[in-house]
Design an enzyme around this catalytic site. Sequence first.
Site, short mmCIF file in Angstrom:
data_model
loop_
_atom_site.label_atom_id
_atom_site.label_comp_id
_atom_site.label_asym_id
_atom_site.label_seq_id
_atom_site.Cartn_x
_atom_site.Cartn_y
_atom_site.Cartn_z
N PRO A 45 0.81 -1.23 0.00
CA PRO A 45 0.00 0.00 0.00
C PRO A 45 0.84 1.27 0.00
O PRO A 45 0.48 2.27 -0.60
CB PRO A 45 -0.83 -0.11 1.28
N ASP A 203 20.46 8.12 2.84
CA ASP A 203 19.84 8.97 1.83
C ASP A 203 19.42 8.16 0.61
O ASP A 203 19.83 7.02 0.42
CB ASP A 203 20.83 10.06 1.37
N LYS A 225 15.77 12.21 0.71
CA LYS A 225 15.36 13.58 0.42
C LYS A 225 15.16 13.66 -1.09
O LYS A 225 16.02 14.14 -1.82
CB LYS A 225 16.42 14.58 0.88
N MET A 340 22.35 19.08 -8.97
CA MET A 340 20.93 19.36 -8.66
C MET A 340 20.37 20.46 -9.56
O MET A 340 19.57 21.28 -9.12
CB MET A 340 20.78 19.74 -7.18
#
Length: 410
Positions: A45, A203, A225, A340
């Site tokens: 789920p 991470d 993250k 990023m």
Amino acid sequence: MTSNPYPLGLRLHGRRVVVVGGGAVATRRVPALLDAGADVLLVAPELTPALRARADAGRLHWVPRRFVPEDLDGAWLVQVAIDDPTAAASVSAVAAERRIFCVRADDRTAATAWTPAVTRHGPVTVAVLGGGDPRRAMTVRDAIRDLLAVRLAPTQSRPDGATAAVGVTAGRVALVGAGPGDPELITVKGWRLLTEADVVVADRLVPGLLLDELRPDVELVDASKIPYGPSRAQEEINQILVDRALAGAFVVRLKGGDPYVFGRGGEELLACAAAGVPVTVVPGVTSSIAAPAAAGIPVTHRGVAHEFTVVSGHLAPDSPASLVRWDALAGLHGTLVILMGLKNLAAITATLIAHGRSPQTPAAVVQEATTGTQRVLRSTLGAIAADLVAADLRPPAVVVVGDVVDALNG
């Protein structure tokens, strides 16, 4: 009398493997299945952020509901990664009816297959079964890994001269850089501390196979993250490190790349220091250098670039919160490495060009560097943003701008 298990190496490439459960156990086991090339169907789920990222990236197929018998249609293996014994027993019963081997995280004695303790060195994979005792298997596995890793000394010593052993380094935190993606690129010291950890706070960018090699009693905290998706507040991560360490645990904060290169390692160190928790920092191989290198791009090259600059692109150039002087970067002659930066790449390239960087400057994007799914896109500064969209590249990826992009192309 219990019979000994028959050891076997499963070739799962392209074959369906069903994983039931989307928590910490699945987070640890799925990477090895994907590394084997399995067609993974994940039934749960909800998922941890790390598993959700793999599903979003198309690495596995996620069915967001509870298990039904039809989920095993066409399956070669099933991994039950839930701690509800009744639900787990129902899955293994269906597997038994269909003669499908079943691994159970909740009850090894009820399973028809066991996952061994594994160590990998290039093409060599060593799997150890400890007769149902995972601690024994891990101890033997670690000894074998030490023998294979010729760079390791016969014994490892801590700075105080004492011999390092599992469980003796408690009540502290280690910030460990896991490297750019290939699990073999973690440092020897980083791996050794990982084997000693009581708690691992990991991470999203951590090589998944490292998690597969943790001791079974290690508490794994998924602190993923994911950009523009689910995340834990940094304050919550800091508190987890402090609380577990103050409770007497040895905590490894495992981070992709290097802890201090856009990894918020400094914030975590300060939080631990404020609470009186000792911290060890283990540098890692940063993707800002490793990703270009894996793509055949040196960040410096004689006669081409005498400097390189690493910058975060997570904020748009016109953002009031941005600390980056994009106008100044446009005037440099060296290499620019952007981490990023995919979401804002169009705005970044336009800003660099507007401040004088030639649109014909070679540029490249390296996705998932050093892994089996690495992709490289080469273009120019003026076209890279559009080419990125057309190629459907996605994070994690590193952008490289400069003449070094073509330096080794003959």
